[in-house]
Design a protein around this motif. Structure first.
Motif, PDB file in Angstrom:
ATOM      1  N   ARG A   1       5.480  -3.409   3.190  1.00  0.00           N
ATOM      2  CA  ARG A   1       5.577  -4.530   2.253  1.00  0.00           C
ATOM      3  C   ARG A   1       4.940  -4.203   0.917  1.00  0.00           C
ATOM      4  O   ARG A   1       5.317  -4.785  -0.111  1.00  0.00           O
ATOM      5  N   ARG A   2       3.981  -3.298   0.926  1.00  0.00           N
ATOM      6  CA  ARG A   2       3.344  -2.906  -0.337  1.00  0.00           C
ATOM      7  C   ARG A   2       4.087  -1.772  -1.040  1.00  0.00           C
ATOM      8  O   ARG A   2       3.739  -1.416  -2.162  1.00  0.00           O
ATOM      9  N   ASN A   3       5.093  -1.226  -0.397  1.00  0.00           N
ATOM     10  CA  ASN A   3       5.915  -0.171  -0.992  1.00  0.00           C
ATOM     11  C   ASN A   3       7.393  -0.508  -0.774  1.00  0.00           C
ATOM     12  O   ASN A   3       8.113   0.239  -0.109  1.00  0.00           O
ATOM     13  N   PRO A   4       7.849  -1.621  -1.336  1.00  0.00           N
ATOM     14  CA  PRO A   4       9.180  -2.141  -0.978  1.00  0.00           C
ATOM     15  C   PRO A   4      10.349  -1.317  -1.493  1.00  0.00           C
ATOM     16  O   PRO A   4      11.467  -1.479  -0.994  1.00  0.00           O
ATOM     17  N   TYR A   5      10.141  -0.438  -2.483  1.00  0.00           N
ATOM     18  CA  TYR A   5      11.268   0.255  -3.096  1.00  0.00           C
ATOM     19  C   TYR A   5      11.439   1.686  -2.599  1.00  0.00           C
ATOM     20  O   TYR A   5      12.309   2.411  -3.076  1.00  0.00           O
ATOM     21  N   ILE A   6      10.609   2.097  -1.651  1.00  0.00           N
ATOM     22  CA  ILE A   6      10.728   3.454  -1.118  1.00  0.00           C
ATOM     23  C   ILE A   6      11.892   3.515  -0.136  1.00  0.00           C
ATOM     24  O   ILE A   6      12.031   2.672   0.751  1.00  0.00           O
ATOM     25  N   ARG A   7      12.724   4.531  -0.292  1.00  0.00           N
ATOM     26  CA  ARG A   7      13.863   4.731   0.604  1.00  0.00           C
ATOM     27  C   ARG A   7      13.406   5.525   1.824  1.00  0.00           C
ATOM     28  O   ARG A   7      12.685   6.515   1.715  1.00  0.00           O
ATOM     29  N   MET A   8      13.840   5.086   3.001  1.00  0.00           N
ATOM     30  CA  MET A   8      13.450   5.713   4.252  1.00  0.00           C
ATOM     31  C   MET A   8      14.674   6.301   4.937  1.00  0.00           C
ATOM     32  O   MET A   8      15.804   5.861   4.736  1.00  0.00           O
ATOM     33  N   ASN A   9      14.426   7.310   5.765  1.00  0.00           N
ATOM     34  CA  ASN A   9      15.489   7.918   6.563  1.00  0.00           C
ATOM     35  C   ASN A   9      14.962   8.080   7.981  1.00  0.00           C
ATOM     36  O   ASN A   9      13.927   8.696   8.195  1.00  0.00           O
ATOM     37  N   PHE A  10      15.662   7.500   8.934  1.00  0.00           N
ATOM     38  CA  PHE A  10      15.213   7.509  10.324  1.00  0.00           C
ATOM     39  C   PHE A  10      16.008   8.526  11.123  1.00  0.00           C
ATOM     40  O   PHE A  10      17.172   8.299  11.454  1.00  0.00           O
TER      41      PHE A  10
END
Length: 211
Positions: free
Chosen positions: A103-112
């Motif tokens: 929630r404190r890093n809402p714009y980071i793109r993740m890859n699972f």
């Protein structure tokens, strides 16, 4: 793993805590993640990664606040565990850390695992879905998400609302123990403690102001 102790000596049991005074169970139930296996290493990696990123990110220089988040989250989980018959809360604690970070890093793109792309706020829900696929109960994950959201709301959202205020105040004794005391700007050191009176300081002054 070496069988010096068993999970039966670690799990959360209110009856043994309050009647037999086995107080250690309040802590040890957060420290057991099951036998060595995929789930164990999965939890360890996420616990280390997101705990470190929180400590080096939004909690940098605020160790006391970081510890207070641990205590606040652990207290709420323990309170819920009294009524939900939960035995081990370590995974919920990990999910709480992941939720606060996301929630404190809402714009980071993740890859699972190279299969799914999404933004950070969806990470706790992706982990919950993955846990469901492994055949685990999602109650623990939902508890971690709920506690993480309560902390995030009280710490980051509510104080910025009209009429809102900061409700989670880190106790002074935690700041005294964990935080480096600020230097007093009005402090006047003794003459022998001043840098210019040390041999090294004198050498530097001579180099800066050659005669």
């Amino acid at each position: 793993q070496l069988e010096f102790i068993t999970p039966f000596q670690l799990y959360f049991n209110p009856d043994l805590i309050f009647r037999k005074f086995q107080i250690w169970r309040l802590i040890t139930n957060f420290l057991f993640f099951g036998p060595l296996g995929f789930s164990f290493f999965f939890n360890m990696i996420f616990l280390y990664r997101y705990c470190r990123m929180l400590e080096e990110g939004s909690f940098r220089g605020r160790t006391a606040d970081f510890v207070f988040m641990f205590l606040f989250g652990g207290f709420l989980m323990t309170l819920f565990g009294l009524f939900a018959s939960l035995f081990f809360l370590g995974q919920a604690f990990t999910i709480m850390l992941v939720y606060v970070w996301s929630r404190r890093n809402p714009y980071i793109r993740m890859n699972f695992f190279g299969l799914l792309n999404f933004q950070a706020p969806f990470l706790p829900w992706v982990l919950m879905g993955f846990s469901l696929l492994l055949g685990n109960s999602i109650i623990i994950d939902l508890l971690g998400i709920a506690v993480g959201h309560i902390y995030y709301f009280l710490e980051d959202v509510f104080p910025n609302q009209p009429g809102g205020k900061k409700l989670l105040l880190t106790p002074g004794f935690l700041k005294m123990v964990f935080d480096t005391p600020e230097e007093d700007p009005n402090y006047n050191p003794l003459p022998e403690d001043r840098p210019e009176n040390h041999p090294r300081g004198q050498d530097q002054n001579q180099q800066q102001h050659p005669q």
